[in-house]
Scaffold this motif. Structure first.
Motif, short mmCIF file in Angstrom:
data_model
loop_
_atom_site.label_atom_id
_atom_site.label_comp_id
_atom_site.label_asym_id
_atom_site.label_seq_id
_atom_site.Cartn_x
_atom_site.Cartn_y
_atom_site.Cartn_z
N GLU A 184 10.68 -3.58 -3.70
CA GLU A 184 11.52 -3.98 -2.56
C GLU A 184 10.65 -4.70 -1.54
O GLU A 184 9.52 -4.29 -1.29
CB GLU A 184 12.18 -2.78 -1.90
CG GLU A 184 13.18 -2.04 -2.75
CD GLU A 184 13.81 -0.89 -2.00
OE1 GLU A 184 14.06 -1.03 -0.77
OE2 GLU A 184 14.02 0.16 -2.61
N ILE A 185 11.19 -5.76 -0.94
CA ILE A 185 10.45 -6.56 0.03
C ILE A 185 11.34 -6.87 1.23
O ILE A 185 12.53 -7.14 1.07
CB ILE A 185 9.97 -7.89 -0.60
CG1 ILE A 185 9.02 -7.63 -1.77
CG2 ILE A 185 9.30 -8.79 0.44
CD1 ILE A 185 8.68 -8.87 -2.56
N GLN A 186 10.74 -6.85 2.43
CA GLN A 186 11.46 -7.26 3.63
C GLN A 186 10.48 -7.93 4.60
O GLN A 186 9.30 -7.57 4.65
CB GLN A 186 12.13 -6.08 4.32
CG GLN A 186 13.05 -6.48 5.46
CD GLN A 186 13.75 -5.29 6.11
OE1 GLN A 186 13.31 -4.15 5.98
NE2 GLN A 186 14.83 -5.55 6.83
N GLY A 246 6.52 -4.06 1.76
CA GLY A 246 7.17 -3.77 0.50
C GLY A 246 6.83 -2.40 -0.02
O GLY A 246 5.93 -1.71 0.49
N VAL A 247 7.56 -2.00 -1.02
CA VAL A 247 7.33 -0.72 -1.68
C VAL A 247 7.62 -0.90 -3.16
O VAL A 247 8.56 -1.60 -3.54
CB VAL A 247 8.22 0.39 -1.06
CG1 VAL A 247 9.69 0.06 -1.17
CG2 VAL A 247 7.92 1.74 -1.67
N THR A 248 6.78 -0.31 -4.00
CA THR A 248 6.94 -0.47 -5.43
C THR A 248 6.82 0.87 -6.16
O THR A 248 6.06 1.74 -5.73
CB THR A 248 5.93 -1.47 -6.01
OG1 THR A 248 6.13 -1.60 -7.42
CG2 THR A 248 4.50 -1.04 -5.75
N LEU A 297 0.82 -1.20 0.00
CA LEU A 297 0.00 0.00 0.00
C LEU A 297 0.86 1.26 0.00
O LEU A 297 1.96 1.27 0.56
CB LEU A 297 -0.90 0.05 1.24
CG LEU A 297 -2.24 -0.68 1.19
CD1 LEU A 297 -2.05 -2.17 1.06
CD2 LEU A 297 -3.05 -0.35 2.44
N ASN A 298 0.32 2.31 -0.60
CA ASN A 298 0.90 3.64 -0.42
C ASN A 298 0.65 4.10 1.00
O ASN A 298 -0.28 3.64 1.67
CB ASN A 298 0.26 4.64 -1.39
CG ASN A 298 0.73 4.46 -2.81
OD1 ASN A 298 1.84 3.98 -3.06
ND2 ASN A 298 -0.10 4.84 -3.76
N LYS A 306 9.25 6.46 -0.58
CA LYS A 306 8.11 6.37 -1.50
C LYS A 306 6.99 7.30 -1.04
O LYS A 306 6.33 7.95 -1.86
CB LYS A 306 7.61 4.93 -1.57
CG LYS A 306 6.30 4.71 -2.34
CD LYS A 306 6.44 4.98 -3.82
CE LYS A 306 5.12 4.78 -4.57
NZ LYS A 306 4.58 3.42 -4.48
N ALA A 307 6.76 7.36 0.28
CA ALA A 307 5.73 8.27 0.79
C ALA A 307 6.07 9.71 0.45
O ALA A 307 5.18 10.51 0.14
CB ALA A 307 5.59 8.09 2.30
#
Length: 309
Positions: free
Chosen positions: A146-148, A123-125, A102-103, A185-186
């Motif tokens: 990116e995933i963690q 994650g962030v995309t 999610l954003n 990203k935010a």
């Protein structure tokens, strides 16, 4: 792998399509009746950089989802996250992995109410997509992911999830500090999404404005001040350069960001309270001046009132 895309809007449809094309067993879960009905009747129509396909992927409303998947990918709107998790409790198996893409900020606290920490991945995309109508998604440009893991012991599992995404050409990497990436990203969303929505323009058009450099740096500085309270160090100029890189038409420049799609194009409420509004809220808690984000949040809410009411 059995994968459920929970929140199959523009981005969810993109990921669902690409994971399906890579041979995974994908189900799209979304609360928009017309969208679900169109996908089941006609297939998911995808315009993949000019290549148009009709892809047969099953779609279902949240309350009718019954199959427990190996992996759930969350792509709901921020304000709909908890209601959606409540609706799909029945498919949250004890071994089901849940990846949040999610954003916005603060979502892990909500997910922890429903999912064991060992099964939560953040994650962030930077992929983009546009929903052109029920069952019709437009894909453009490139992206990455990116995933963690939340639980330190689940690192190898997170890397396996990355492999699944890379098989689908989604350019995933394992992150050692996804929280920093989520905040960065935010910042991008806080600078671009709200600005393009207020000005009713795409990303390239915003980037051409002579006021753009000052606007984005003022917004990012306030994000940085608040992030510091959470132990996250943001370099304002580095993040500003990241924002400016999105102006390129070969990347996301021709794209109208998701907040613009929601409010201007479709007359829906935005995620402003989880992006600029989150900074405004935390600024008040921490006694930090967030004048730009205060104003942006109020302007978006005012525009919501004008358009939706």
């Amino acid at each position: 792998m059995k994968i459920s895309i929970v929140g199959a809007g523009a981005m969810g449809s993109r990921f669902g399509y690409m994971l399906h094309e890579a041979g995974n067993e994908v189900i799209l879960i979304d609360a928009w009746h017309e969208h679900v009905e169109s996908i089941n009747k006609k297939g998911l129509i995808t315009n993949d950089n000019g290549l148009i396909k009709k892809v047969k992927i099953p779609a279902v409303l949240p309350e009718r989802a019954t199959e427990i998947p190996d992996l759930i990918i969350l792509f709901t709107k921020s304000m709909g996250l908890e209601p959606m998790l409540e609706s799909i409790k029945g498919i949250l198996g004890k071994n089901t992995k849940v990846l949040c893409l999610l954003n916005g900020l603060g979502h892990n606290e909500t997910i922890e109410k429903y999912v064991d920490n060992k099964n939560i991945f953040m994650g962030v995309t930077l992929w983009t997509a546009s929903l052109k109508g029920p069952g019709h998604v437009e894909l453009s440009g490139g992206g990455n992911l990116e995933i963690q893991n939340i639980d330190p012991e689940m690192k190898e599992c997170a890397k396996q999830v990355c492999d699944i995404f890379n098989d689908a050409r989604l350019n995933a990497i394992y992150s050692e500090n996804v929280l920093l990436s989520i905040w960065r990203k935010a910042c991008v969303n806080g600078a671009i999404n709200s600005s393009c929505t207020i000005l009713d323009c795409n990303i390239k058009q915003f980037g051409k404005l002579k006021q753009a450099p000052r606007i984005i740096r003022s917004i990012i500085k306030e994000f940085s001040d608040v992030a510091n309270k959470f132990g996250v160090k943001l370099d304002v100029e580095e993040v500003a350069r990241l924002v400016e890189s999105t102006y390129d038409p070969s990347k996301a420049g021709e794209h109208y960001p998701s907040m613009h799609q929601d409010l201007i194009q479709n007359g829906r409420y935005t995620e402003i309270d989880y992006i600029n509004g989150y900074i405004s809220k935390k600024g008040k808690e921490f006694n930090i001046d967030t004048l730009y984000n205060d104003l942006i949040t109020n302007l978006i809410h005012g525009k919501e009132e004008l358009i939706i009411s």
